[in-house]
Design a protein around this motif. Structure first.
Motif, PDB file in Angstrom:
ATOM      1  N   GLN A 190       0.805  -1.223   0.000  1.00  0.00           N
ATOM      2  CA  GLN A 190       0.000   0.000   0.000  1.00  0.00           C
ATOM      3  C   GLN A 190       0.836   1.270   0.000  1.00  0.00           C
ATOM      4  OE1 GLN A 190      -3.664   0.087   0.726  1.00  0.00           O
ATOM      5  NE2 GLN A 190      -3.922  -2.109   0.754  1.00  0.00           N
ATOM      6  N   ALA A 191       2.101   1.187   0.394  1.00  0.00           N
ATOM      7  CA  ALA A 191       2.944   2.376   0.436  1.00  0.00           C
ATOM      8  C   ALA A 191       3.276   2.896  -0.964  1.00  0.00           C
ATOM      9  CB  ALA A 191       4.235   2.083   1.202  1.00  0.00           C
ATOM     10  N   PHE A 192       3.157   2.033  -1.989  1.00  0.00           N
ATOM     11  CA  PHE A 192       3.529   2.481  -3.338  1.00  0.00           C
ATOM     12  C   PHE A 192       2.614   1.962  -4.443  1.00  0.00           C
ATOM     13  CE2 PHE A 192       5.809  -1.414  -2.411  1.00  0.00           C
ATOM     14  CZ  PHE A 192       5.650  -2.165  -3.559  1.00  0.00           C
ATOM     15  N   LYS A 193       1.684   1.049  -4.122  1.00  0.00           N
ATOM     16  CA  LYS A 193       0.772   0.520  -5.142  1.00  0.00           C
ATOM     17  C   LYS A 193      -0.529   0.071  -4.490  1.00  0.00           C
ATOM     18  CE  LYS A 193       1.215  -3.621  -7.035  1.00  0.00           C
ATOM     19  NZ  LYS A 193       1.731  -4.763  -7.821  1.00  0.00           N
ATOM     20  N   LYS A 194      -1.636   0.622  -4.960  1.00  0.00           N
ATOM     21  CA  LYS A 194      -2.953   0.253  -4.431  1.00  0.00           C
ATOM     22  C   LYS A 194      -3.927   0.067  -5.590  1.00  0.00           C
ATOM     23  CE  LYS A 194      -3.002   3.949  -1.768  1.00  0.00           C
ATOM     24  NZ  LYS A 194      -3.391   4.974  -0.761  1.00  0.00           N
ATOM     25  N   ILE A 195      -4.972  -0.709  -5.328  1.00  0.00           N
ATOM     26  CA  ILE A 195      -6.011  -0.955  -6.324  1.00  0.00           C
ATOM     27  C   ILE A 195      -7.270  -0.189  -5.931  1.00  0.00           C
ATOM     28  CG2 ILE A 195      -7.500  -2.677  -7.404  1.00  0.00           C
ATOM     29  CD1 ILE A 195      -4.566  -2.858  -8.232  1.00  0.00           C
ATOM     30  N   LYS A 196      -7.715   0.712  -6.810  1.00  0.00           N
ATOM     31  CA  LYS A 196      -8.936   1.477  -6.551  1.00  0.00           C
ATOM     32  C   LYS A 196     -10.069   0.958  -7.430  1.00  0.00           C
ATOM     33  CE  LYS A 196     -10.678   6.119  -5.775  1.00  0.00           C
ATOM     34  NZ  LYS A 196     -10.323   7.554  -5.692  1.00  0.00           N
ATOM     35  N   ILE A 197     -11.199   0.648  -6.810  1.00  0.00           N
ATOM     36  CA  ILE A 197     -12.350   0.082  -7.515  1.00  0.00           C
ATOM     37  C   ILE A 197     -13.142   1.204  -8.181  1.00  0.00           C
ATOM     38  CG2 ILE A 197     -14.394  -1.359  -7.317  1.00  0.00           C
ATOM     39  CD1 ILE A 197     -13.243  -2.241  -4.569  1.00  0.00           C
ATOM     40  N   LEU A 198     -13.404   1.036  -9.484  1.00  0.00           N
ATOM     41  CA  LEU A 198     -14.180   2.035 -10.226  1.00  0.00           C
ATOM     42  C   LEU A 198     -15.602   1.571 -10.510  1.00  0.00           C
ATOM     43  CD1 LEU A 198     -11.497   3.241 -12.801  1.00  0.00           C
ATOM     44  CD2 LEU A 198     -12.097   4.242 -10.595  1.00  0.00           C
ATOM     45  N   SER A 199     -15.778   0.278 -10.805  1.00  0.00           N
ATOM     46  CA  SER A 199     -17.129  -0.216 -11.079  1.00  0.00           C
ATOM     47  C   SER A 199     -17.183  -1.726 -10.917  1.00  0.00           C
ATOM     48  CB  SER A 199     -17.581   0.169 -12.493  1.00  0.00           C
ATOM     49  OG  SER A 199     -16.828  -0.527 -13.472  1.00  0.00           O
ATOM     50  N   TYR A 200     -18.397  -2.227 -10.649  1.00  0.00           N
ATOM     51  CA  TYR A 200     -18.668  -3.659 -10.595  1.00  0.00           C
ATOM     52  C   TYR A 200     -19.659  -3.999 -11.702  1.00  0.00           C
ATOM     53  CZ  TYR A 200     -16.829  -3.633  -5.756  1.00  0.00           C
ATOM     54  OH  TYR A 200     -16.034  -3.517  -4.643  1.00  0.00           O
ATOM     55  N   SER A 201     -19.506  -5.173 -12.314  1.00  0.00           N
ATOM     56  CA  SER A 201     -20.509  -5.643 -13.271  1.00  0.00           C
ATOM     57  C   SER A 201     -21.787  -6.001 -12.507  1.00  0.00           C
ATOM     58  CB  SER A 201     -19.989  -6.875 -14.012  1.00  0.00           C
ATOM     59  OG  SER A 201     -19.924  -7.990 -13.130  1.00  0.00           O
TER      60      SER A 201
END
Length: 361
Positions: free
Chosen positions: A231-242
């Protein structure tokens, strides 16, 4: 042109503008510094960008790594971060960018003309990049890496025959010996320098020796893997769900409320998870991996994490270690890439099983 530190803000924005499409649409947030991941991935790196009217509209990163191929140590380029701004697609930008980048990367007497890349299977870019186009590098399919996201829900009963311990400095020699034995029998697995192993860990954000789990039998090391929160340098952000995922999420979150485990977060949230990295299992014994997964699962049950993830070659014996776990999967496709006419086009890539550490992609 080559990118530099002054491009950081624009590269971060380009990453946000180019999400990964699929049942869950997301992007990889690289704040505060885009180049940190590239530094961790290998020995050296180059990031190239393409500009339009002074604005960066495309990027690609090329990381030099030493890997095993048929048991030999070979330098390769890991090719990632290929992004073209949505407003510039369909205008010939990709074609010119690929041509010029290939010339810069492979036309100046560099160490190798062999590359490796992975693409999420549901990403439409698979068809564009791997099609037969004269300006594109030659892509050779290597296999499918199945990414297992193992949910943290209920405690596991430990009945494994192998005791699991956490690593200390006294385990370094046995760990590097095992990594070399296992990795040398896999294609594209990283070469671990025993002398620099501990130093490399000290330079890697979020990773140290205490985060390695070891499986032993009467003192002999049979398997190891590390937990790594990036998390200090790479994170996944959710934009949409099917629609299907939205329905599954609603049901899952009802169970989470009833049984008090962590719910799947809403849109706009960052996924709370960690990776497994540096996986090495003697003889690909699934019982050893299963013991490691059980211990890691139980150790993190009451943590802030929703799941942890590990990538395994589809069809590997190690996949049977997933029995008894609740998980979801997504596939990435691995390719060797090279200039057309390269000597590598006739290489026996499938002679040994493929190994890719998905924490470093």
């Amino acid at each position: 042109r080559p990118a530099h530190e002054g491009d950081n803000a624009q590269l971060l924005q380009l990453t946000r503008d180019c999400p990964v499409l699929g049942p869950i649409c997301f992007y990889q947030e690289r704040e505060p510094r885009f180049f940190t991941l590239n530094e961790i991935q290998g020995e050296s790196y180059q990031v190239f960008v393409v500009e339009s009217e002074g604005e960066i509209v495309g990027s690609v990163s090329c990381v030099l790594k030493w890997v095993y191929l048929n048991g030999q140590e070979i330098p390769t380029w890991y090719i990632g971060d290929l992004k073209i701004s949505p407003r510039m697609r369909g205008k010939g930008v990709l074609r010119h960018f690929i041509i010029q980048t290939s010339q810069l990367l492979w036309g100046n007497g560099t160490k190798t003309d062999l590359g490796l890349s992975v693409i999420v299977k549901t990403n439409p870019a698979v068809r564009v990049l791997t099609g037969v186009r004269p300006y594109m590098p030659h892509f050779i399919p290597l296999g499918t890496i199945r990414n297992y996201a193992i949910h943290l829900r209920f405690p596991k009963k430990i009945k494994d025959p192998y005791p699991i311990t956490r690593a200390t400095g006294q385990d370094i020699q046995a760990m590097t010996d095992l990594l070399k034995r296992v990795h040398s029998q896999k294609q594209f697995s990283p070469v671990i320098d025993p002398a620099g192993f501990l130093k490399k860990l000290e330079q890697t954000p979020g990773l140290d020796i205490s985060q390695f789990y070891l499986a032993k039998d009467r003192g002999r090391l049979l398997g190891l893997v590390a937990v790594w929160d990036q998390q200090a340098f790479k994170k996944i952000k959710i934009l949409s769900y099917s629609p299907k995922v939205r329905l599954s999420r609603a049901f899952y979150n009802l169970l989470a409320w009833l049984f008090r485990f962590r719910p799947i977060p809403p849109l706009g949230s960052f996924l709370p998870y960690f990776y497994l990295t540096h996986l090495a299992i003697e003889g690909d014994d699934p019982a050893v991996l299963h013991a490691l997964l059980n211990r890691i699962h139980n150790d993190h049950l009451r943590s802030a994490y929703l799941f942890f993830t590990v990538g395994l070659l589809s069809g590997s014996p190690l996949e049977s270690a997933m029995r008894g776990f609740s998980y979801h999967t997504f596939d990435t496709l691995a390719f060797a890439l090279m200039p057309r006419g390269s000597q590598w086009q006739k290489f026996e890539f499938h002679r040994l099983p493929l190994h890719i550490d998905t924490a470093l992609t």
